[in-house]
Design an enzyme around this catalytic site. Structure first.
Site, short mmCIF file in Angstrom:
data_model
loop_
_atom_site.label_atom_id
_atom_site.label_comp_id
_atom_site.label_asym_id
_atom_site.label_seq_id
_atom_site.Cartn_x
_atom_site.Cartn_y
_atom_site.Cartn_z
N LYS A 124 -2.00 17.41 -5.20
CA LYS A 124 -0.58 17.05 -5.19
C LYS A 124 0.18 17.86 -4.13
CE LYS A 124 -0.87 15.71 -10.02
NZ LYS A 124 -0.91 16.25 -11.39
N GLY A 179 -5.03 15.83 -26.36
CA GLY A 179 -5.07 14.88 -25.25
C GLY A 179 -4.40 15.40 -23.99
#
Lengths: 433, 433
Positions: free
Chosen positions: A206, A188
């Protein structure tokens, strides 16, 4: 003061359910700080019937965003649904309806942050987005409040957990990129389509946000030079180690007088640099200020609860401002016009690995190209390539301008003895063993 | 909005001159953020005639504190003179005269922080003290704003640069404590009288402030169990390394339900812990929150400009609040009554090194004392001590309560075969090599 603060939640996925959990479990602490209860009044979901791991009761779910955007009782909209164009419309409507906004959406803020912040200020609303960069790490507050008196000249960020996980595993366990990516997907840590992460785009968004705040100029996504990690090989990682470096995907933002550069690139970081020890899925942002010197903010870059912590801490900020009646006053507009450095002013050390035909004079032919451009070499390794007439050459340059280094690269490509340039990376610091 | 903000400076030493420098050099940035100029109007000094490395003109110096505390034009008092009792009186007067206060004084805040914050709130004044803990690192804002929605359960700090410098040098270079202390004094990293640093008192004051904020209960200096680094030997550092740990002076604050423990002790930190890589004079505070998980704030813990950055960033906070008319509203009173853990609830792993007479059955006699208390052992090393009939035994326990561990220690001391307990330290994490 209102008797209760009502929140509308756009999205009830991983982060959204984390927000519900924190608002519920930490209700006492929130009330102690803001002086009244806070309630998630409605949550926008795609499918009312989908079963969800949350304590929010079903009556609060809605598939109709208007139920939130036009509910006069809702004070704050928390956006954790992702997406860009539609989401932008929603948040513009929310702000125009005098609702404060907290968002975790880096894609949105990288593209439309400036517009949204202007509309927020015009409507005397707060728009906070701490969770959009480095998940649970309060780095935006660090830049805006904690270092507000300083002049920040350099930021280096490990701001993508997926790629940091992959590079850490490749480096520590000697595994190949594809194998580690598959493992990350299973755990994940990587999406089914990992492109935005592994190609560096997520990190670039970012860095756009960090550079805009840190340098107080409006930096756009197009200003960021981006290279992902898909071409990083086990050999590159082995040489990194051998030279005293650790390979990281580094978002790099540097200011020189009033000109800046921003990039995202695989970079060899000297082992004695604090970023070199940031492993697995962790994030960190290293900030250099003229007065403060070196600081670093470390923590989880993603995940349901860490990201939700940043979201709810922003919510606390909004609510404290509501109590004082000063919403919409904390954002500071960029102080400087944006000026990007020319390649001649972008300075770095570089790592270069290439295969050359092992002929007499090959090595000096190669190194002459560097001295022609005035680029000097700090480290050189030459080894024969097994079962071939090739030699593998690894070079680390001293600091040189990107302009000159690229001229050297072009000249090398044109050199008949050169079989292939295998890899080339930025280098930060002096490798130590 | 006032046309200019005037500051009175109490103290013009290392940090004070840094404040003057930053206010001067970053005036543009400060004005951009707060919308008006800021000026150091007066500075309290002990000796008007002493020559100083500052651009502040001599007319601004005063030896009379009333010139600052009773000047109606002065909006903010910055206290960087140190000291406790007299300084407390000055700041109480400043606050009563409606002057906001920024202080870098950890001794003062550890002892009188609660009183000063109450008086500040009563007078609608701000009292900020970011610089009092970990110099340039914006850790207090991190706790109060960045992690405001979370429940912090653990803080570990390397919050004293002097001792971290000494332990780093001892560990890396194999030097003795006294030699490294002398070197630190020469380099200006240690005071001529290093007691407050090396005995852990300075770190304890900072932990008092951190624990009060992080756990939202009024923690006093007396609540902190303190042990310094003066008894750490080269042998202890060698064993630390051998076991996969790094020795650091750690301020430890832990909350378990609503009971807390706070201590400052030399501690073996597992090498894979982010604090293990914090070297030389650097500081770092590791914060564990229930939701956010692990975060760490790293940077310079002292020095003129780093500390001054924190002071002036606090000043920016005061000035932003002045612009909005909301001073005195940001401090949050402690939420919980203080409850300290009993020794039976203080849990840790421990490192123990001792010399025993090398007789048949000695080792089992020793280990029986541990099993009697239900303390189990994780690692054991036994070596002969050169030119003697003694054996050196090093043990690392599994997690045990302090109560039980101290019972074991008492029993060991009473054991005839034991020649001497050489050292005993807290252990954090699992050592890895």
């Amino acid at each position: 003061m209102t008797k209760k603060i009502s929140v509308g939640l756009l999205g009830l996925g991983t982060v959204g359910s984390g927000v519900v959990k924190i608002v519920e479990e930490h209700q006492d602490k929130l009330q102690h700080q803001i002086g009244c209860p806070v309630e998630i009044k409605k949550a926008l979901v795609r499918d009312l019937d989908k079963s969800r791991d949350t304590n929010l009761t079903k009556e609060k779910f809605t598939e109709n965003v208007s139920d939130i955007l036009h509910d006069p009782e809702i004070d704050v909209v928390i956006e954790v649904m992702g997406g860009v164009e539609e989401t932008r419309d929603y948040l513009l409507t929310a702000l125009q309806n005098k609702k404060h906004v907290v968002t975790a959406n880096k894609d949105l803020m990288a593209l439309y942050g400036s517009e949204l912040l202007t509309v927020a200020a015009d409507n005397k609303c707060d728009l906070f987005y701490e969770a959009s960069v480095a998940g649970g790490i309060p780095i935006l507050r660090g830049l805006v409040d904690g270092l507000s008196s300083d002049r920040i000249t350099k930021m280096m960020g490990i701001v993508n957990g997926t790629t940091n996980f992959i590079l850490t595993k490749m480096s520590n366990e000697g595994k190949a990129y594809d194998d580690v990516l598959a493992e990350a997907q299973k755990l994940g840590y990587a999406e089914a389509d990992p492109t935005a992460d592994v190609e560096g785009l997520d990190a670039a968004r970012k860095m756009t946000i960090l550079a805009t705040l840190g340098f107080s100029m409006k930096v756009d996504l197009d200003d960021v030079k981006v290279e992902g990690i898909t071409r990083v090989t086990e050999e590159d990682l082995q040489y990194s180690k051998q030279l005293g470096y650790t390979m990281k995907l580094i978002g790099y933002a540097h200011r020189d007088e009033e000109e800046i550069e921003v990039s995202v690139q695989p970079t060899l970081i000297a082992n004695n640099h604090p970023l070199a020890g940031v492993n697995d899925e962790y994030n960190a942002v290293y900030v250099y200020g003229e007065a403060v010197g070196e600081t670093m903010f470390y923590g989880p870059g993603a995940g349901s609860l860490p990201t939700a912590t940043a979201v709810v801490s922003d919510l606390v900020g909004v609510m404290k401002n509501m109590r004082l009646g000063v919403n919409g006053s904390s954002a500071v507009a960029p102080q400087f016009p944006k000026q990007l450095k020319a390649d001649e002013k972008v300075l770095s050390k570089y790592f270069l690995r290439l295969h050359v035909h092992d002929q007499v004079g090959a090595f000096s032919e190669l190194t002459n190209l560097f001295s022609d451009q005035g680029v000097s070499l700090e480290r050189i390794i030459q080894l024969p390539v097994k079962d071939s007439d090739l030699a593998e050459i690894v070079l680390v340059t001293h600091e040189a301008s990107l302009g000159k280094y690229e001229k050297v690269l072009h000249a090398i490509e044109a050199l008949p003895i050169v079989q292939e340039i295998k890899s080339s990376y930025r280098v930060e610091g002096d490798g130590s063993l």
